[in-house]
Design an enzyme around this catalytic site. Structure first.
Site, PDB file in Angstrom:
ATOM      1  N   HIS A   1      -3.558  -6.567 -19.631  1.00 41.26           N
ATOM      2  CA  HIS A   1      -4.863  -7.229 -19.506  1.00 41.26           C
ATOM      3  C   HIS A   1      -5.712  -6.657 -18.365  1.00 41.26           C
ATOM      4  CE1 HIS A   1      -4.028 -10.179 -22.516  1.00 41.26           C
ATOM      5  NE2 HIS A   1      -3.072 -10.776 -21.838  1.00 41.26           N
TER       6      HIS A   1
ATOM      7  N   ASP B   1       2.225  -7.655 -28.011  1.00 39.99           N
ATOM      8  CA  ASP B   1       2.106  -8.904 -27.268  1.00 39.99           C
ATOM      9  C   ASP B   1       1.197  -9.847 -28.060  1.00 39.99           C
ATOM     10  OD1 ASP B   1       2.352  -9.861 -24.063  1.00 39.99           O
ATOM     11  OD2 ASP B   1       0.618 -10.680 -25.113  1.00 39.99           O
TER      12      ASP B   1
ATOM     13  N   HIS C   1      -1.114 -11.655 -27.110  1.00 38.32           N
ATOM     14  CA  HIS C   1      -2.486 -11.642 -26.592  1.00 38.32           C
ATOM     15  C   HIS C   1      -3.092 -10.239 -26.721  1.00 38.32           C
ATOM     16  CE1 HIS C   1      -0.276 -14.821 -24.253  1.00 38.32           C
ATOM     17  NE2 HIS C   1      -1.219 -15.513 -24.865  1.00 38.32           N
TER      18      HIS C   1
END
Length: 366
Positions: free
Chosen positions: A141, A178, A180
């Protein structure tokens, strides 16, 4: 050649501050014993499990030096690193969104990136056939100048740029499974044609404003970013279908020198931050898929870099399955939910709906 497993005790010592789940403690929010979901136990228990079963004895267990300032500057601007280091030396805090850290957070994040860097270099140099980096804090991220979602440095981006600088490879493919969206890694390479980024994620989970299918890259990178947003409840069959019909063909066409997996386990059925119903066997089968693809396109060169996964009871078993498959070991860790999670899979009506979702994305890529 064996499978490498890169880890460092200091990565388990990274602290996430006084959180209650995803919320900073304050007002009417009471603290929880576990604090931030991104805590050391899921990673520590994975390493514990491979030691208890004996699988660790069949892996090449290694440490690594932290990523250097030169390594970090290839991805992150100097002003961001300076701010991060200053706050870390002052006792910690939070630079971005949901990225708390304590004293020494900068050094631990550099250590995490160093594991990914060393693991990738070992695979590309032919020292290992494949490798797993137990990186913590995670990285997918983290944008060049903005940390978010527990990620403070972009581990995979740093590893790729170090490998390129060393002349070890030129073309890299990243598959992020993942739960996300891998918004940080996407941002690092969004304008690049030499790195293919593919993110298989729960639609609008986190971040809620990124990860759209139509975001395909910009400039020279147009067509080299592929987002595969899937609906909550996708399940085992849906993940394998999305891999087989969307992710793997894109990587095969790109023909990278190495395949890197942003390996989160938060798509698992009991993860507190995902709603996707994957099982430990889902990760076994996806690992088998990417190993077969790597054998075809890049002489088996494969790296897994640990990202999310927040179930302390289940992440170790998902990870054990991945490592067992990567290494070809016969040592198993039976799935404690193996009789339960298959019963929670979507029914035929949902599978038909999901086939339509995948059909639409597949047609748009033609």
């Amino acid at each position: 050649m064996t499978t490498g497993f890169f880890w460092d005790e200091r990565c388990f010592w990274h602290g996430g501050g006084n959180y209650a789940g995803m919320l900073p403690v304050g007002g009417l929010v009471q603290p929880l014993d576990g604090g931030l979901p991104e805590n050391p136990e899921t990673k520590r228990r994975l390493k514990n499990l491979i030691e208890i079963t004996g699988l660790a004895g069949e892996l090449d267990m290694r440490g690594a030096d932290p990523a250097t300032q030169e390594d970090l500057l290839r991805v992150h601007p100097a002003h961001y690193l300076s701010e991060f280091k200053t706050l870390s030396d002052a006792g910690g805090g939070e630079l971005g969104r949901r990225t708390p850290f304590g004293p020494g957070g900068f050094e631990v994040a550099a250590q995490s990136a160093g594991l990914a860097k060393a693991a990738l270099a070992a695979v590309l140099a032919g020292d290992l056939q494949n490798a797993y980096a137990l990186s913590r804090p995670p990285g997918h991220h983290c944008l060049p100048d903005f940390p978010n979602g527990f990620c403070l440095l972009n581990n995979i981006g740093i590893a790729i740029e170090a490998a390129r600088a060393a002349g070890l490879a030129q073309r890299f493919a990243i598959l992020d499974w993942d739960v996300h969206h891998g918004n940080g890694t996407e941002a690092v390479f969004y304008n690049r044609a030499d790195v293919l980024t593919v993110s298989l994620h729960q639609d609008r989970n986190y971040p809620m404003d990124t990860g759209a299918f139509n975001d395909r890259g910009e400039g020279a990178g147009l067509g080299y970013n592929l987002n595969i947003p899937l609906p909550p409840g996708t399940g085992h069959k849906g993940y394998l279908a999305a891999m087989d019909r969307l992710a793997l063909p894109a990587i095969r066409a790109f023909a990278p020198d190495v395949l890197i997996i942003a390996c989160g386990f938060d798509a698992a059925a009991n993860d507190p931050l995902g709603r996707m119903l994957a099982t430990a066997d889902t990760f076994t089968q996806m690992t088998r898929q990417v190993m077969g693809l790597a054998d075809t396109v890049c002489d088996g060169k494969l790296l897994m870099v640990h990202e999310g996964g927040y179930s302390e009871t289940y992440v170790p078993f998902c990870g054990h399955n991945v490592l067992q498959e990567m290494s070809g070991s016969q040592i198993t860790a039976p799935d404690p939910f193996g009789d339960v999670f298959p019963l929670r899979q979507p029914d035929a009506r949902f599978d038909a709906f999901l086939d339509g979702v995948i059909d639409d994305m597949e047609a748009a890529l033609q």
